[in-house]
Structures are given as C-alpha cells and as structure tokens.
Design an enzyme around this catalytic site. Structure first.
Site, mmCIF file in Angstrom:
data_model
loop_
_atom_site.group_PDB
_atom_site.id
_atom_site.type_symbol
_atom_site.label_atom_id
_atom_site.label_comp_id
_atom_site.label_asym_id
_atom_site.label_seq_id
_atom_site.Cartn_x
_atom_site.Cartn_y
_atom_site.Cartn_z
ATOM 1 N N LYS A 116 0.821 -1.212 0.000
ATOM 2 C CA LYS A 116 0.000 0.000 0.000
ATOM 3 C C LYS A 116 0.855 1.263 0.000
ATOM 4 O O LYS A 116 0.538 2.233 -0.689
ATOM 5 C CB LYS A 116 -0.891 0.023 1.241
ATOM 6 N N LYS A 158 -3.909 2.137 8.658
ATOM 7 C CA LYS A 158 -4.054 1.017 7.712
ATOM 8 C C LYS A 158 -2.754 0.244 7.655
ATOM 9 O O LYS A 158 -1.677 0.853 7.595
ATOM 10 C CB LYS A 158 -4.352 1.538 6.295
ATOM 11 N N GLY A 164 -8.300 -4.970 1.137
ATOM 12 C CA GLY A 164 -9.674 -5.446 1.248
ATOM 13 C C GLY A 164 -10.279 -5.208 2.621
ATOM 14 O O GLY A 164 -11.142 -5.957 3.056
ATOM 15 N N GLY A 165 -9.808 -4.156 3.300
ATOM 16 C CA GLY A 165 -10.439 -3.796 4.566
ATOM 17 C C GLY A 165 -9.819 -4.461 5.776
ATOM 18 O O GLY A 165 -10.184 -4.154 6.913
ATOM 19 N N HIS A 208 -17.561 4.006 -2.657
ATOM 20 C CA HIS A 208 -16.531 3.268 -3.383
ATOM 21 C C HIS A 208 -16.839 3.431 -4.866
ATOM 22 O O HIS A 208 -17.823 2.889 -5.357
ATOM 23 C CB HIS A 208 -16.573 1.793 -2.956
ATOM 24 N N HIS A 235 -16.799 -5.674 3.643
ATOM 25 C CA HIS A 235 -15.864 -5.543 2.525
ATOM 26 C C HIS A 235 -16.134 -6.528 1.395
ATOM 27 O O HIS A 235 -15.305 -6.760 0.537
ATOM 28 C CB HIS A 235 -14.414 -5.638 3.009
ATOM 29 N N GLU A 275 -9.462 1.838 -7.776
ATOM 30 C CA GLU A 275 -10.516 2.125 -6.799
ATOM 31 C C GLU A 275 -10.271 3.469 -6.139
ATOM 32 O O GLU A 275 -9.142 3.771 -5.728
ATOM 33 C CB GLU A 275 -10.529 1.058 -5.702
ATOM 34 N N ARG A 292 -6.558 -7.071 -12.379
ATOM 35 C CA ARG A 292 -7.247 -8.231 -12.963
ATOM 36 C C ARG A 292 -8.574 -7.757 -13.541
ATOM 37 O O ARG A 292 -8.959 -6.595 -13.361
ATOM 38 C CB ARG A 292 -7.546 -9.248 -11.849
HETATM 39 C C1 MV4 Z 1 -10.976 4.262 4.035
HETATM 40 C C2 MV4 Z 1 -12.238 4.617 4.552
HETATM 41 C C3 MV4 Z 1 -12.364 5.882 5.072
HETATM 42 N N1 MV4 Z 1 -11.308 6.721 5.095
HETATM 43 N N2 MV4 Z 1 -9.953 5.128 4.081
HETATM 44 C C4 MV4 Z 1 -12.021 -0.291 3.082
HETATM 45 C C5 MV4 Z 1 -11.359 -1.227 2.142
HETATM 46 C C6 MV4 Z 1 -10.020 -0.650 1.965
HETATM 47 N N3 MV4 Z 1 -9.497 -0.929 0.682
HETATM 48 C C7 MV4 Z 1 -10.199 0.813 2.184
HETATM 49 N N4 MV4 Z 1 -11.408 0.954 2.941
HETATM 50 C C8 MV4 Z 1 -11.738 2.156 3.474
HETATM 51 N N5 MV4 Z 1 -10.753 3.071 3.507
HETATM 52 C C9 MV4 Z 1 -10.137 6.326 4.601
HETATM 53 N N6 MV4 Z 1 -9.103 7.197 4.643
HETATM 54 C C10 MV4 Z 1 -13.281 3.703 4.500
HETATM 55 C C11 MV4 Z 1 -13.034 2.456 3.968
HETATM 56 C C12 MV4 Z 1 -14.151 1.553 3.948
HETATM 57 C C13 MV4 Z 1 -14.725 1.110 2.751
HETATM 58 C C14 MV4 Z 1 -14.239 1.523 1.511
HETATM 59 C C15 MV4 Z 1 -14.822 1.062 0.343
HETATM 60 C C16 MV4 Z 1 -15.902 0.212 0.408
HETATM 61 C C17 MV4 Z 1 -16.393 -0.204 1.603
HETATM 62 C C18 MV4 Z 1 -15.820 0.239 2.798
HETATM 63 C C19 MV4 Z 1 -16.340 -0.173 4.011
HETATM 64 C C20 MV4 Z 1 -15.766 0.252 5.172
HETATM 65 C C21 MV4 Z 1 -14.668 1.109 5.130
#
Ligand code: MV4
Length: 665
Positions: A116, A158, A164-165, A208, A235, A275, A292
C-alpha cells in the site's frame, strides 16, 4: 490471434471467458478439481484436464501443474480469471518463462500494487489524488504520532501489507493514538507478517467508486467509465452499478484521467481497476488498484456495449485497444447483484448443499445471468459461495432498479440457502432507490433489509394446499385412465368427513388444514377460517385466487418439503403424507424406506423367520414413527442398515426371502 487458450479458473468467470473465446473462434482448455469434474465450465470447454483434489491449494493454485497442462494441450495463452492465480506474480512470470501469454498485466505491475505504501508513493508521483496522511518508511512511534497530529482526527491506521479492509483501525483522538497504534501493529504483524502502518484522514461517509481502465502493449490507455460498489457487507461487494449515480461529467473525467495516469505509472497492460474513495464533497482519493478483470465487470460491459474479455484477448495478442478514449460512449444504467449461497438470517453464514431447483430469469437485452452452475450442482465448502451474478440494464437508473427487482423475483433456488430475498429487499428499498449510496448502507438499514414475510401465514398455507393438491392431481391424471368416470371429482363433497386432511408444518408449528375440492375450486379450512381457492398449476407455476385475490407463485415440492416463491420471498413448509399414518407391508422380496428418516428400531437380523404383520423396522421422520411390517411369511436374508442410521426414501432396508410354497411337512 490465439487459436487455443487455457482458463486457469472455475465457476462463472471460467464460463464467461469460454463464451467470448468461442465467439471469437478460439478453442478453450479447462482445468478442474475433483469437486468440479462435472462442472459447467468443464462441459463448456473443448477439453479439460484434472488438476487434483477439491482444495484450491491442491488444484486451482497449482502453478506448475497448470503450466504443464497448458504446454501439453498446445494452448498459447492462459487466462487466470479473478482470484486464484490472477494476481500472483510467480504465476505471471512462469507463463512468461514458458512462452505462454499471460492474459493480464506484466508481473512487475502486479508487484507494484502489492504494498500500500509503495503504491501510494507511485500514485503521488503520478499526480493521482491521495487521502491526506502519511505513507513513508519511518515507523518510529514518535514520527507516527507527530504525523497523526498533522493529519487530524478522526484518522485511519491502515496496514501497509493489508488490503480489502483487513488491518484497519479508526482513531478518534490523540489520546487513543498510542494504544491504537500498538494494537494495529500487533494485528498487522499477526495477519500479514508486517507491522508497518500508514495514516490517513478518515472519511466518514465515503462511496466506493472505481474506474475500469485498459492499456495495450503500445502505450495506449483508456478508461471505460466507473462503477459504484458502495453497497458492501464486511468488505464484500453486494450490489454494483454503472455509472455512479450523481457523478458529474467533470468528476468522471478527472477520475478517469487519474486512473489512466495510475495505470501508466506502473506500465500497465490489459484490464485493470483503480478504486477511489469518493467523498460527499465530490473529492476523490486513490484507494488501490486491482490488476485483474473484476467480478463486477459486466456492468461496464452493459453500459459501454463492449466485451472486456474480448479486449483482454486482443491486448494480450498484441493488438491495439479497440477504441480510443473519445470513442468510448456509455448508454443507460446497469446493475449487478451477487447471488450467494449464504444465510442472511444466520449472519450470512456460507451455505452448502445441492441446487435441487434452480430457475433463472429469461435473458435478453435487459437481463444477463453469469453463472457457473446448473440445477443439480452442489455448492461445496471448497470455493467462493457465489452462485451467480444477475446483471440488468435499462435506459436510466430508476428503470434498471425495477428490472433488478423483477429479475430477482424470477430467480428461484431451492436446496441451498441464498441471499436472494435480502438482495430483493435491498434493491426495492426506498433509500437505495433514492441513491443513498455509501459504504455504511447495509449497516444503517438493517430494518429494511430483513422485512417480515409479505404473504400472511394463512394465505401461504392455502397456496401450499393448492400447490400440493394440484400437483397430486396432475400426477394422478397422468397415470390414471383420464376418461374413467371414477377418476373425476366433479361434485362438492359437503360432508366434512370427506374433506381431505392436509397437515403442514411451518417452523415448529403444525397446521391441520381440511380441503374440499371440485375441479379447480377448493374450500380450505385453516384454523377457524375458511378460504375459497381457485388454483391452476402449470408445471411449477401456480395461479391462484384466494377469496378474490389473484396471486401468482412458483413452487417446488421435494422430500415432503414445499418451497413457494412469491415476489422474491420464499415460504417453506413440510407436508405430512398420509402414508405416515399407515403401515407399509413388505410383500416384495426386498423392502425400501418409504421416506427420508432415521431407523429407530431394527427388530430382525439375517436368518430370522418372520410372520405376516410382524414389525420389522421402525423409522422416524418429522417426529412421527412409522412401522414397517412383513407382508408375507418369510426369512430375512440381509439387513442393510443399523439402528440410528439415516436413510433416504427408496433405500433398501432389508431383503426377505418369501418361499413360493411352504415345503410339505
Ligand atoms: C478508508 C475509509 C475511510 N477513510 N480510508 C475499506 C477497504 C479498503 N481498501 C479501504 N477501505 C476504506 N478506507 C479512509 N481514509 C473507508 C473504507 C471503507 C470502505 C471503503 C470502500 C468500500 C467499503 C468500505 C467499508 C468500510 C470502510
């Protein structure tokens, strides 16, 4: 163009790839595990090779074996689908080393998105917007704490190695920071073997939104609009749509161009997805890049009219992209619902079993079904529990939602628990129709997503009675002499002693119904109520009128279990057959179980002489005991079960030798 490719995957995506390859005149080699010997993707392919036992680690993840099969079969390229080996750099490299085209990006591009923090550094350099925060190598607690204060609260920790969460933690204030950091590092170390963290400002209501990108081997790159995948559960994407509702043309363009820069920054080739987190103020930030073809690619296909698997094959073969950016157009609105084998009432626990009854909506320009299973297939524990993707398209979102709701009502499955009812409630809900999309949607609307049944119990029971009686009659008229006056029931039998009893169990409750019948009309007594019912059954489709209310349901009756399907909802009940109250006489040379149940008593052993009427076996099913008695004098020659065994209807229980004539004394 390749003349033969190998598909290193299974299920719906393997079928999806084969479909396009065949349309292009390309032969397909499938691979399969023991669990998939008779799977749809194997049947669709031109040839298929066994990889090994059911577990993925012994089959679909066997890099060397798959390469061997590709070489042996003469395939020139390998399509990895999604999951399994699709983002495995070792596999991409192994293809390259063996002169097989990997239908995906170069291994270096996959690797660049593995970390990341490294990905963020590349994206920053390429001018792709990032959530404000910290993603540098210095992981000293003092530095992280200082960066946290600079970032502001709430913030998100993070794991650098996460995805993937997994490995995320919200921190509300500086007082919580040290403790949260220590815990997050411990978790990340355990889960990923790497405790490193990055810090981001926490967006509380993000969406998203992801961009489909495509790059060829000649430096061309385009974006094919976006998908909104905000409706997720832990997720796991549940519903996806394209385009993203409310996205302005300016934002779409800015996001698309940022995604193309992202892809070009890592010398990408093929289909990729960038994304973004999309915030309420229309700002957007890079989240991650998936190297992919994604599960939800069909919604992009539906609005662009392009076949992305065809694009993948052309690009992998060295052709330029089929379209330039200004030739990419979108029309209408598409949605995808993922139909999973899971039980929403048990916290979405994955479900297994046999797809005993499986009916899908008709496919046309508005409705598409991508699936890898057919009726009779088993959903096992070994793979992803996704049964199918239901994709709809229409001119606008409102109509697309209607299409989706309607198509879900025509997706009927019995034998395995599914999320169809949940999807139906979700798609049909007011907030979803009103585009209230964000990643908390499902958590915020639990009450709407688990609605009470639409049919009241009595109506459901009356429909069940109608279905059972009509099906029984159609079986009788098929086998009986249909012209015989004795087969006709054309007068009301008003004396309730002649009413047919029908016992139906719903959950733990048993309901004793009585039914009077004449032609298509019935009077059904349930509790203290009586209902007039008119019912016609055409195969599995029951058209009923109950006290003047016309209803249309579908049904499936198997092993005394009836499932009725009504407007996306199911109603399940068990039928007590009359035979349960009677005795079966074993007159034949062998004796079979009259129903599914348990052998609770076995009163004989081989060699025993038995007399007519003697109880040989007692079975239990649905809390009722059932005695199986000898229909003639004889000798038990064999016993096939033991007490306590579960047996299925039709299983042989024991064999009796019945002497033709008693030997003379
Ligand atoms: C975040 C966020 C809020 N703020 N980053 C979840 C999956 C991972 N790839 C990144 N995710 C998130 N990152 C910041 N700075 C909220 C999420 C998130 C989320 C993002 C996309 C789709 C569903 C989600 C569900 C919970 C949290």
């Amino acid at each position: 163009m390749f003349s033969k490719i190998l598909i290193a995957n299974r299920g719906e995506i393997a079928c999806r790839i084969i479909q396009t390859a065949h349309r292009m005149g390309i032969r397909c080699v499938a691979v399969y595990s023991d669990a998939d010997r008779n799977a749809r993707h194997v049947a669709m392919a031109d040839e298929a090779f066994r990889l090994g036992p059911a577990p993925s680690s012994e089959s679909y993840l066997k890099t060397d074996l798959i390469i061997d099969v590709a070489l042996k079969s003469g395939a020139q390229a390998i399509h990895p689908g999604y999951g399994f080996l699709s983002e495995n750099t070792g596999f991409a490299e192994a293809c390259e080393a063996n002169n097989l085209a990997f239908i995906g990006p170069p291994a270096s591009a996959i690797a660049a998105m593995g970390s990341k923090s490294a990905a963020k550094a590349i994206m920053e350099e390429a001018g792709v917007p990032l959530v404000p925060g910290y993603h540098e190598a210095d992981q000293s607690p003092d530095r992280l704490r200082a960066e946290a204060e600079k970032c502001g609260f709430p913030l998100l920790l993070k794991a650098v190695a996460g995805g993937g969460g997994k490995g995320m933690r919200v921190v509300e204030s500086i007082d919580e920071f040290d403790e949260a950091l220590a815990a997050a590092k411990r978790e990340a170390k355990n889960a990923f073997g790497n405790p490193d963290m990055l810090i981001e400002r926490y967006l509380t209501q993000p969406r998203h939104v992801e961009i489909q990108v495509f790059c060829d081997q000649h430096g061309n790159a385009v974006y094919l609009a976006e998908r909104d995948c905000s409706v997720q559960r832990r997720h796991q994407k549940v519903l996806e749509e394209a385009p993203a509702p409310g996205l302005s043309p300016e934002t779409r363009k800015a996001m698309g161009e940022a995604a193309v820069r992202a892809a070009q920054a890592i010398a990408y080739v093929g289909a990729g997805t960038v994304e973004f987190l999309y915030d309420v103020d229309e700002s957007f930030f890079f989240m991650e890049m998936n190297t992919r073809l994604q599960v939800e690619h069909p919604v992009t296909e539906m609005i662009t009219g392009q076949d992305l698997v065809e694009w993948q094959l052309r690009v992998a073969d060295g052709e330029p992209l089929p379209l330039a950016q200004d030739q990419v157009r979108t029309r209408g609105h598409a949605m995808e619902a993922r139909i999973y084998a899971e039980d929403p009432d048990q916290d979405f626990l994955p479900a297994t079993g046999t797809l005993r009854y499986l009916r899908t909506p008709d496919e046309n320009t508005h409705v598409r079904v991508d699936t890898g299973v057919v009726e009779g297939d088993e959903i096992s524990i070994h793979y992803d529990p996704m049964i199918a993707k239901l994709i709809v398209w229409d001119e606008n979102r409102e109509q697309a939602v209607n299409r989706l709701v309607h198509a879900l009502e025509n997706y009927r499955i019995a034998g395995v628990k599914t999320n169809i009812r949940f999807l139906h409630a979700l798609a049909d809900s007011q907030p979803f129709r009103e585009e209230e999309l964000n990643t908390k949607f499902i958590a915020d609307h639990q009450n709407l997503l688990f609605p009470p049944p639409k049919l009241d119990l009595h109506k459901a029971l009356v429909l069940a009675a109608g279905f059972i009686l009509r099906q029984r009659r159609s079986i009788q008229t098929e086998s009986a002499d249909r012209w015989s006056p004795f087969g006709r029931q054309n007068s009301w039998r008003m004396n309730s002693e002649f009413a047919q009893p029908l016992q139906l169990q719903v959950g733990d409750e048993r309901h004793d119904l009585k039914v009077l019948e004449r032609d298509d009309d019935y009077q059904v007594y349930v509790g203290d109520s009586v209902y007039s019912l008119n019912a016609r059954l055409d195969d599995d489709h029951l058209q009923a009128r109950i006290n003047g209310h016309r209803l249309s349901v579908h049904g499936y009756l198997h092993d005394d279990q009836l499932v009725l399907f009504h407007e996306g909802d199911t109603f399940t009940c068990r039928l007590f057959r009359e035979t349960f109250e009677t005795e079966d006489l074993a007159a034949e040379g062998s004796l079979t179980a009259p129903m599914n149940g348990t052998v609770v008593a076995l009163n004989v052993k081989p060699g025993d002489r038995v007399k007519t009427g003697q109880t040989l076996v007692v079975m239990e099913a649905m809390k009722m005991e059932h005695a199986i008695k000898a229909g003639a004098d004889g000798v038990i020659s064999e016993v096939f079960f033991r007490e306590g065994d579960l047996v299925s209807e039709g299983n042989e229980l024991l064999a009796i030798e019945i002497p033709k004539e008693e030997p003379a004394p």
